[in-house]
Motif scaffolding. Structure first.
Motif, PDB file in Angstrom:
ATOM      1  N   GLY A   1       1.194  -9.733  -8.831  1.00  0.00           N
ATOM      2  CA  GLY A   1       1.915  -9.959  -7.376  1.00  0.00           C
ATOM      3  C   GLY A   1       1.947  -8.581  -6.844  1.00  0.00           C
ATOM      4  O   GLY A   1       1.842  -8.418  -5.624  1.00  0.00           O
ATOM      5  N   ALA A   2       2.424  -7.663  -7.561  1.00  0.00           N
ATOM      6  CA  ALA A   2       2.459  -6.368  -6.918  1.00  0.00           C
ATOM      7  C   ALA A   2       1.304  -5.812  -6.196  1.00  0.00           C
ATOM      8  O   ALA A   2       1.411  -5.148  -5.186  1.00  0.00           O
ATOM      9  CB  ALA A   2       3.060  -5.454  -8.254  1.00  0.00           C
ATOM     10  N   VAL A   3       0.090  -5.897  -7.056  1.00  0.00           N
ATOM     11  CA  VAL A   3      -1.270  -5.551  -6.413  1.00  0.00           C
ATOM     12  C   VAL A   3      -1.541  -6.092  -5.256  1.00  0.00           C
ATOM     13  O   VAL A   3      -1.840  -5.634  -4.317  1.00  0.00           O
ATOM     14  CB  VAL A   3      -2.169  -5.404  -7.584  1.00  0.00           C
ATOM     15  N   VAL A   4      -1.185  -7.706  -5.182  1.00  0.00           N
ATOM     16  CA  VAL A   4      -1.565  -8.073  -4.092  1.00  0.00           C
ATOM     17  C   VAL A   4      -0.756  -7.845  -2.848  1.00  0.00           C
ATOM     18  O   VAL A   4      -1.318  -7.435  -1.770  1.00  0.00           O
ATOM     19  CB  VAL A   4      -1.367  -9.678  -4.165  1.00  0.00           C
ATOM     20  N   MET A   5       0.510  -7.645  -3.104  1.00  0.00           N
ATOM     21  CA  MET A   5       1.456  -7.185  -1.964  1.00  0.00           C
ATOM     22  C   MET A   5       0.894  -5.954  -1.398  1.00  0.00           C
ATOM     23  O   MET A   5       0.931  -5.583  -0.288  1.00  0.00           O
ATOM     24  CB  MET A   5       2.960  -7.235  -2.374  1.00  0.00           C
ATOM     25  N   VAL A   6       0.607  -4.718  -2.378  1.00  0.00           N
ATOM     26  CA  VAL A   6       0.097  -3.489  -1.936  1.00  0.00           C
ATOM     27  C   VAL A   6      -1.006  -3.634  -1.234  1.00  0.00           C
ATOM     28  O   VAL A   6      -1.153  -2.849  -0.159  1.00  0.00           O
ATOM     29  CB  VAL A   6      -0.055  -2.446  -3.138  1.00  0.00           C
ATOM     30  N   LEU A   7      -1.964  -4.324  -1.552  1.00  0.00           N
ATOM     31  CA  LEU A   7      -3.264  -4.520  -0.991  1.00  0.00           C
ATOM     32  C   LEU A   7      -3.111  -5.186   0.475  1.00  0.00           C
ATOM     33  O   LEU A   7      -3.778  -4.604   1.364  1.00  0.00           O
ATOM     34  CB  LEU A   7      -4.259  -5.383  -1.777  1.00  0.00           C
ATOM     35  N   LEU A   8      -2.391  -6.253   0.500  1.00  0.00           N
ATOM     36  CA  LEU A   8      -2.375  -6.969   1.952  1.00  0.00           C
ATOM     37  C   LEU A   8      -1.485  -5.981   2.849  1.00  0.00           C
ATOM     38  O   LEU A   8      -1.504  -6.247   4.098  1.00  0.00           O
ATOM     39  CB  LEU A   8      -1.667  -8.170   1.575  1.00  0.00           C
ATOM     40  N   SER A   9      -0.709  -5.128   2.218  1.00  0.00           N
ATOM     41  CA  SER A   9       0.200  -4.267   3.218  1.00  0.00           C
ATOM     42  C   SER A   9      -0.760  -3.344   3.890  1.00  0.00           C
ATOM     43  O   SER A   9      -0.207  -2.878   5.262  1.00  0.00           O
ATOM     44  CB  SER A   9       1.234  -3.637   2.344  1.00  0.00           C
ATOM     45  N   GLN A  10      -2.035  -3.169   3.484  1.00  0.00           N
ATOM     46  CA  GLN A  10      -2.704  -2.197   4.475  1.00  0.00           C
ATOM     47  C   GLN A  10      -3.379  -3.026   5.519  1.00  0.00           C
ATOM     48  O   GLN A  10      -4.130  -2.343   6.226  1.00  0.00           O
ATOM     49  CB  GLN A  10      -3.849  -1.824   3.216  1.00  0.00           C
TER      50      GLN A  10
END
Length: 250
Positions: A94-103
């Motif tokens: 979940g954390a990785v998805v949020m970090v990636l999509l925040s870009q």
């Protein structure tokens, strides 16, 4: 009407068949949240392929899900707290998805698609394209009990689980896949009278139909409507029946 919701109904029907069998196995193993963790890691692959179009939209999520399936399989065999391992894997994904999509400026919209999918936008070609995969999955699930090596059977199960979740999340989203996995199986294993697989199919198909109709007539999002109908049908039924501790998952 049927031209629009027909493909979604048939795809949900196929998903119910596959996930009913998987759900019975998962509840029997006591690793319910493995679906969410593996689905979340498949979503990591989807986010990567969204940000970097050079990456395959199929193989990247599948590799991420297979890696998660391997971690879950090892955690179940070697850790004293397998659910904690699975929970951490889910949090990591979940954390990785949020970090990636925040870009990306379109990250929020992509996140919504990952959570609940876009079933109404699927066509007959999507059903035809995925049917062979699901056919192979059902066949291997039927053959798994015949494997003499328990460790090999367990590893193969989780890798197969990862493949199924990858295919399903791409169509229906993480929440819908989790609800399809848990709700029919929970209801089926909460009663003693009928074969669990048959009950799981009936619950899954009925709830999916109700969800599609709610979405059509009330203009609700289809994925969320299916999750609502599965949850509201399965919860009262599973609490009403007495648990069956003598029957093993079929």
């Amino acid at each position: 009407m049927i031209e629009i919701i027909g493909p979604a109904l048939l795809i949900l029907g196929v998903l119910v068949i596959v996930h009913a069998q998987l759900g019975l196995q998962v509840l029997g193993r006591g690793v319910v949240f493995a679906d969410l963790a593996i689905g979340q890691m498949a979503a990591v692959g989807m986010a990567l392929s969204f940000l970097y179009p050079v990456l395959s939209i199929f193989w990247t999520p599948l590799l991420c899900a297979l890696l998660a399936g391997g971690v879950v399989a090892i955690g179940v065999r070697r850790s004293s707290y397998p659910e904690a391992v699975i929970a951490l894997l889910y949090a990591l994904g979940g954390a990785v998805v949020m970090v990636l999509l925040s870009q990306s400026a379109e990250g929020a919209e992509q996140f919504k698609r990952m959570v609940a999918g876009e079933l109404l936008f699927l066509g007959w070609q999507d059903l035809v394209r995925h049917l062979p995969w699901y056919g192979v999955i059902i066949l291997i699930l039927a053959l798994l009990p015949r494997l003499r090596s328990n460790s090999m059977a367990e590893l193969l199960f989780y890798l197969l689980f990862a493949l199924t979740v990858t295919l399903s999340v791409a169509q229906a989203g993480v929440l819908v896949v989790f609800a399809l996995l848990v709700a029919p199986a929970l209801t089926a294993l909460s009663q003693r009278r009928y074969p669990p697989f048959v009950v799981a199919l009936l619950v899954g198909w009925s709830a999916s139909m109700i969800g599609v109709l709610l979405s059509w007539y009330l203009d609700w999002p289809l994925g969320q409507s299916v999750v609502l109908s599965l949850s509201l049908l399965a919860l009262p039924l599973s609490l009403f029946f007495k648990p069956d501790t003598s029957r093993s998952p079929q």
